[in-house]
Scaffold this active site. Structure first.
Site, PDB file in Angstrom:
ATOM      1  CG  ASP A  98      -2.021  -1.040   1.122  1.00  0.00           C
ATOM      2  OD1 ASP A  98      -2.260  -1.558   0.009  1.00  0.00           O
ATOM      3  OD2 ASP A  98      -2.638  -1.356   2.164  1.00  0.00           O
TER       4      ASP A  98
ATOM      5  NE  ARG B  56      -3.376   2.006  -5.021  1.00  0.00           N
ATOM      6  CZ  ARG B  56      -3.733   1.601  -3.816  1.00  0.00           C
ATOM      7  NH1 ARG B  56      -2.976   0.754  -3.154  1.00  0.00           N
ATOM      8  NH2 ARG B  56      -4.841   2.043  -3.254  1.00  0.00           N
TER       9      ARG B  56
ATOM     10  NE  ARG C 263      -3.542   2.363   0.569  1.00  0.00           N
ATOM     11  CZ  ARG C 263      -3.880   2.588   1.839  1.00  0.00           C
ATOM     12  NH1 ARG C 263      -3.412   3.643   2.478  1.00  0.00           N
ATOM     13  NH2 ARG C 263      -4.673   1.751   2.497  1.00  0.00           N
TER      14      ARG C 263
HETATM   15  C1  S3P Z   1      -5.564  -5.543   3.288  1.00  0.00           C
HETATM   16  C2  S3P Z   1      -4.723  -6.346   2.557  1.00  0.00           C
HETATM   17  C3  S3P Z   1      -4.021  -5.874   1.352  1.00  0.00           C
HETATM   18  C4  S3P Z   1      -3.957  -4.357   1.297  1.00  0.00           C
HETATM   19  C5  S3P Z   1      -5.289  -3.731   1.583  1.00  0.00           C
HETATM   20  C6  S3P Z   1      -5.773  -4.110   2.973  1.00  0.00           C
HETATM   21  C7  S3P Z   1      -6.251  -6.129   4.464  1.00  0.00           C
HETATM   22  O1  S3P Z   1      -4.703  -6.328   0.206  1.00  0.00           O
HETATM   23  O2  S3P Z   1      -3.485  -3.930   0.039  1.00  0.00           O
HETATM   24  O3  S3P Z   1      -5.194  -2.308   1.524  1.00  0.00           O
HETATM   25  O4  S3P Z   1      -6.802  -5.362   5.295  1.00  0.00           O
HETATM   26  O5  S3P Z   1      -6.240  -7.360   4.588  1.00  0.00           O
HETATM   27  P1  S3P Z   1      -4.429  -7.787  -0.454  1.00  0.00           P
HETATM   28  O6  S3P Z   1      -4.921  -8.819   0.493  1.00  0.00           O
HETATM   29  O7  S3P Z   1      -5.196  -7.775  -1.743  1.00  0.00           O
HETATM   30  O8  S3P Z   1      -2.955  -7.848  -0.659  1.00  0.00           O
END
Ligand code: S3P
Length: 425
Positions: free
Chosen positions: A312, A343, A385
């Site tokens: 992120d 992104r 973001r």
């Molecule tokens: C998150 C996991 C991540 C992250 C998202 C929040 C979470 O995504 O990018 O902002 O709270 O489990 P992914 O599981 O797709 O990697």
């Protein structure tokens, strides 16, 4: 909405962030699943977490906000009420994916929907393992809407994650909480571990990490949660402070979970003056203060194993890379293409507007050269973001740069611009 920025001179001050978005989602899930009253202190103010809360209201959970925090009157195992309408996750991938794991174990039908961006994001990654567990899910092209019908019977699985994703891991573990046999999730690259910490799940640390859930011991019960500040929201301010002259920024009581602070490790390796103080623990989550001073940064090679822990923060790390000595290159992060926007494309298209040389790869990008055009109108791609990263870049370039489509910052931090005004000198 478009916002114009002038050049920042220095950053000074102290910031507190509302609760971490990922931890807040899970606190609402688990307090709603528990029977009885739980209290959540310092809940995230993000639109995404509001989507999760609204969905649990539709499922019969009662929420009351007072000066102590958010009081949640949970329903207890398999006691949710059938929703009258589709469950709208808005922009929130975490809501949609964790909710799928919960809903396959209910004895009513439901439909999960989301906004335009979420409706394009890949759901095969949860539909496949949840079907292996016996989940009765229907979707066209593995996108939202997902229709979920009561399952004939559910079974536990042992699942090796094909993509490093905490959302997929959590969806399977939540489904597993409804079964008496053990559900095992095996991950090659360690992803954020808030679900495991909050539920107290056993984790076997070997070459691959194995996390186990089952209903007997681990189904959530009512409790009080304190949510540390959102470290991902703080990243934008940290990079701004590092790159502006004579800055000192203190960030109080922010999450220091090691599966989330990979970007701090990278910045430190880039020569950033970042210190951690007052380390504490609450609800099994470490937190504390981060102190940042202006620094001359140098670009480094980013190891692929850390990518899930900085996923992120790559948009704002790439802004740091623009001002660091040497060229910025990041690879092995194709996952970035499946976030709230593509992104990789968003970062590359915006950076090209400044005259920087940008090479786009399927799994990353490389930035070199110098900023030639200092009056740019960046695009948020309707992605919080991206909007925040390019707001920071605009303040570092100056010359009346602007960002179009800034209203999306509320998806994670509705106070972003107020906080920027408070620390900028
Ligand atoms: C998150 C996991 C991540 C992250 C998202 C929040 C979470 O995504 O990018 O902002 O709270 O489990 P992914 O599981 O797709 O990697």
């Amino acid at each position: 909405m478009k916002r114009f920025f002038s050049k920042i001179k220095t950053v000074k001050g102290e910031l507190n962030f509302a609760g971490d978005k990922s931890i807040s989602h899970r606190a609402i899930f688990f307090s709603s699943m528990a029977e009885g009253k739980s209290l959540i202190k310092n809940i995230s103010l993000s639109e995404d977490v509001k989507s999760t809360k609204n969905i649990f209201s539709q499922l019969g959970v009662k929420f009351l906000e007072d000066e102590s925090g958010l009081i949640v009157e949970g329903k207890g195992k398999r006691k949710f009420i059938p929703p009258a309408n589709a469950l709208d996750c808005g922009n929130s991938g975490t809501t949609a994916r964790l909710l799928s794991g919960l809903l396959i174990a209910q004895d009513f039908s439901s439909v999960i929907i989301g906004d335009e961006s979420l409706s394009k994001r890949p759901m095969k990654r949860i539909i496949e393992p949840l079907r292996q567990m016996g989940g009765n899910l229907e979707s066209i092209n593995f996108n939202l809407p997902i229709k979920i019908f009561p399952a004939d019977s559910l079974n536990s699985i042992e699942y090796q994650l094909p993509v490093a994703s905490a959302q997929v891991k959590s969806a399977i573990l939540i489904a597993g909480l409804h079964l008496s046999e053990k559900t095992k999730v095996i991950e090659k690259f360690i992803t954020r571990d808030h679900t495991e910490r909050m539920l107290g799940l056993p984790v076997i640390k070997s070459d691959n990490l194995i996390v186990i859930s089952s209903s007997e011991k681990f189904y959530p019960t009512e409790k009080d949660y304190f949510i540390p500040g959102d470290v991902s929201s703080s990243a934008f301010f940290i990079v701004l402070a590092l790159l502006s002259k004579n800055s000192e920024l203190v960030i109080k009581d922010v999450s220091l979970n090691p599966t989330r602070t990979g970007f701090l490790d990278i910045l430190k390796k880039m020569n950033a003056d970042i210190k951690i103080e007052n380390e504490k623990q609450s609800s099994n989550e470490p937190y504390g203060d981060i102190i940042v001073h202006s620094s001359d940064l140098k670009n480094i090679t980013v190891d692929s194993s850390i990518i899930p822990n900085i996923i992120d923060e790559i948009p704002i790390l790439s802004v740091a890379g623009v001002f660091a000595e040497g060229n910025f290159e990041i690879r092995n992060c194709e996952e970035l293409r499946y976030k709230e926007s593509d992104r990789i494309k968003a970062i590359c298209e915006n950076l090209k507007l400044t005259g920087l040389e940008v090479e786009e790869f399927t799994d990353g990008f490389r930035i070199s050269g110098k900023i030639k055009n200092a009056q740019v109108n960046f695009n948020s791609f309707n992605d919080h973001r991206i909007a925040m990263a390019f707001s920071v870049l605009s303040m570092l370039i100056g010359n009346e740069c602007s960002v179009e489509g800034i209203e999306c910052v509320g998806i994670s931090n509705p106070n972003f611009y107020e906080q920027m005004e408070a620390i900028k000198n």
